[in-house]
Motif scaffolding. Structure first.
Motif, PDB file in Angstrom:
ATOM      1  N   LEU A 197       0.929   4.026  -3.017  1.00 42.21           N
ATOM      2  CA  LEU A 197       0.643   5.458  -2.879  1.00 42.21           C
ATOM      3  C   LEU A 197       1.747   6.304  -3.509  1.00 42.21           C
ATOM      4  O   LEU A 197       1.470   7.325  -4.144  1.00 42.21           O
ATOM      5  CB  LEU A 197       0.484   5.806  -1.399  1.00 42.21           C
ATOM      6  CG  LEU A 197      -0.795   5.294  -0.723  1.00 42.21           C
ATOM      7  CD1 LEU A 197      -0.745   5.559   0.781  1.00 42.21           C
ATOM      8  CD2 LEU A 197      -2.028   5.964  -1.327  1.00 42.21           C
ATOM      9  N   GLY A 203       0.809  -1.216   0.000  1.00 39.65           N
ATOM     10  CA  GLY A 203       0.000   0.000   0.000  1.00 39.65           C
ATOM     11  C   GLY A 203       0.839   1.261   0.000  1.00 39.65           C
ATOM     12  O   GLY A 203       0.549   2.225  -0.727  1.00 39.65           O
ATOM     13  N   VAL A 249      -3.014  12.483  -3.975  1.00 41.07           N
ATOM     14  CA  VAL A 249      -3.130  11.647  -2.775  1.00 41.07           C
ATOM     15  C   VAL A 249      -3.504  12.555  -1.619  1.00 41.07           C
ATOM     16  O   VAL A 249      -2.681  13.338  -1.143  1.00 41.07           O
ATOM     17  CB  VAL A 249      -1.803  10.913  -2.484  1.00 41.07           C
ATOM     18  CG1 VAL A 249      -1.935  10.103  -1.205  1.00 41.07           C
ATOM     19  CG2 VAL A 249      -1.418  10.008  -3.640  1.00 41.07           C
ATOM     20  N   SER A 288      -7.115   3.689   0.708  1.00 46.21           N
ATOM     21  CA  SER A 288      -5.971   2.806   0.472  1.00 46.21           C
ATOM     22  C   SER A 288      -5.670   1.951   1.691  1.00 46.21           C
ATOM     23  O   SER A 288      -5.364   0.756   1.565  1.00 46.21           O
ATOM     24  CB  SER A 288      -4.735   3.639   0.096  1.00 46.21           C
ATOM     25  OG  SER A 288      -4.969   4.390  -1.070  1.00 46.21           O
TER      26      SER A 288
END
Length: 584
Positions: free
Chosen positions: A110, A106, A135, A143
């Motif tokens: 990102l 994860g 983001v 996420s």
């Protein structure tokens, strides 16, 4: 017969708002009668589904690897259980490892999302004003939830299976790991990866094919070589006074002087003025044609009108098929002449040459009495859309038009890109009239890019996702085959000891690998065929069952499977039978 009279009083103008731009440039699509949505929104929905498919492929790969890891740790788990460890504690330990993997994935995802989103915004969507970072807090929250869910789902089944070993068998030294059930499960997961990769690659291929067809489309113009320049003045407060009429006439006189100055620049090959510019504005007037009681109505509408100066067709790249184009002698006060498009010539003068015939155009029926002699026929050119029904179009010399307005300056560079002429065009206009508040300049291609963007977006992102899925599937196949070769080293040693040749061992491993890949390819092609009806409205002149795309994807997938399994196959060929039997 009586002269035909058809009144076209509407005008199609450029969009001033985002909502109007969406209506003009992003054609709505429909799915078998369901509610319509724009192509970009539909493609965005597809891309969300594509991301989910890539996630499934990655999860399948990780599950496969966790199963292999669990098999390697059977002896360790058996020792823990023999020493009194509870199954719940073992499951938590094994599950924590998958959660750590999901968390690391994860975080890496990102970081990649930030970089790729910035690239997409600058390359694919440069004209969109973004108000939030790629983001933000919501993305982080979603996420984290996805990573947690994936970690639990991916790690739970391997953890539960690993916590139930056969103690007596697992504690024996030299026992061969594996088993038919585990091998079948790994084969199913590997085939599923191949199938999903095929679906994504087919989708990417169809969008690339659509984008290629869009690029190869004959628009009748060359939009990437034309700069459209439009000066803006402060608004005239009172429109009906003598002063306002004088000011409007003064502003209109700026255009011819600017055209002469720009034509003298060494960097300029052609330049022209136009009222009615492709992909920006188009007009219609009352039109009468001798020999017709009524003007035929074509699906594309029209007849449409543009008023242009000499050099217009050379500037935008439209071909003059017969006769001549306008010259500098064709202007206000000279003989009234006209050019017609090829479709208009074939529709109103079927089977004969219209050169020398008359058009009568005006603001209304009373003013449409002066003959405009047809002196040339030009090729059809798109007006607003990549997909357009045939329409009639005619052209009058700049200055002979009445009742329409909105002049643009069109410039074609001698070399380089049209954007290189922006500063020169602005300098010329500002020197001629310092009261100009702003000079808007952009290439004709930019007006068209809004329509091309859905296919470019689909081809780019789907292509990236498809390649990513293919790499993940190849890595998964390689890891599975490497593990199977290591697991079956005793079998390979026995076969070699009994006289099996190198080719026999290679064939054995490659047949197993290509068999899993071939099954996945067949399933993937079937899924792609079944989903073709849903993606068809998003394609441009491309069949959702394009044989070249399907065949190319199948060949590419088989080639990747062959490459992924070649190294494990070579490793199996080099197994030393003495070492394999001694280890047993």
């Amino acid at each position: 017969s009586a002269d035909a009279t058809t009144d076209y009083r509407h005008a199609y103008t450029g969009a001033d708002t985002a909502e109007a731009a969406a209506r003009l440039f992003v054609a709505p699509i429909s799915y078998d009668g369901r509610a319509k949505e724009t192509a970009e929104i539909a493609i965005s929905r597809w891309l969300m589904g594509v991301a989910a498919v890539v996630l499934l492929i990655a999860c399948s790969n990780v599950v496969n690897l966790l199963f292999a890891r669990a098999l390697r740790r059977r002896r360790e788990v058996a020792v823990r259980l023999a020493l009194g460890a509870g199954r719940g504690r073992l499951v938590r330990v094994l599950l924590s490892e998958s959660l750590i993997l999901a968390a690391l994935g994860g975080i890496a995802g990102l970081a990649v999302a930030w970089v790729t989103a910035q690239m997409m915004r600058s390359v694919l969507l440069p004209n969109v004003e973004w108000v939030s970072p790629p983001v933000d807090g919501r993305v982080l929250l979603v996420s984290a939830a996805i990573a947690l869910t994936v970690g639990v789902v991916v790690g739970l089944v391997p953890a539960i299976r690993a916590s139930r070993p056969d103690l007596s068998a697992s504690l024996k030294s030299g026992v061969r790991d594996g088993g038919g059930q585990g091998s079948r499960l790994r084969g199913v997961l590997t085939g599923a990866q191949a199938a999903l990769s095929v679906v994504l690659l087919v989708g990417a291929g169809l969008f690339v094919r659509s984008l290629w067809r869009v690029r190869a489309l004959d628009l009748g113009i060359q939009p990437d070589k034309v700069l459209v320049v439009e000066p803006s003045w402060p608004r005239i407060a009172t429109l009906d006074t003598a002063a306002s009429r004088i000011e409007r006439a003064r502003r209109a006189g700026v255009y011819p002087r600017a055209l002469e100055r720009i034509r003298q620049l060494a960097e300029v090959e052609h330049a022209s003025l136009a009222v009615g510019t492709p992909f920006q504005s188009s007009f219609g007037q009352t039109l009468r044609v001798p020999g017709w009681d009524s003007i035929p109505a074509l699906k594309g509408g029209g007849p449409f009108l543009s008023a242009v100066t000499s050099d217009y067709f050379e500037t935008i790249g439209t071909r003059v098929l017969r006769g001549r184009a306008f010259t500098t002698a064709d202007r206000a006060g000279s003989e009234r002449v006209a050019l017609v498009s090829e479709t208009m010539a074939k529709t109103l003068w079927p089977g004969r040459d219209p050169l020398g015939d008359c058009l009568f155009a005006g603001d209304d029926k009373e003013s449409a009495t002066v003959c405009a002699r047809i002196v040339g026929i030009v090729g059809d050119a798109r007006r607003f859309g990549l997909r357009e029904e045939p329409a009639m179009h005619y052209y009058l010399p700049f200055g002979q038009e009445t009742g329409i307005g909105g002049t643009n300056l069109l410039i074609r560079p001698r070399r380089g890109t049209p954007a290189s002429l922006v500063s020169n065009a602005r300098q010329v206009l500002e020197e001629l009239d310092p009261s100009i508040s702003y000079v808007h300049a952009q290439t004709l291609q930019e007006f068209l890019d809004a329509q091309i963007r859905p296919w470019r977006l689909g081809a780019s992102v789907l292509g990236l996702m498809g390649v990513l899925a293919l790499v993940v599937a190849a890595v998964g196949l390689y890891s599975v085959m490497s593990y199977l070769v290591a697991q079956r080293s005793h079998e390979m040693g026995v076969r070699i000891a009994l006289g099996a040749r190198d080719g026999d061992i290679l064939t054995l491993v490659l047949r197993s690998s290509l068999g899993m890949a071939a099954l996945g390819i067949v399933v993937g092609l079937a899924l792609a065929l079944a989903s073709g009806r849903f993606v068809a409205p998003l394609l441009f002149e491309t069949s959702p069952r394009d044989p070249m795309v399907f065949g190319g994807v199948a060949v590419a997938m088989l080639a990747v499977a062959l490459l992924a399994s070649w190294v494990p196959a070579l490793r199996a060929r080099r197994v030393n039978p003495l070492e394999a039997l001694r280890a047993e």
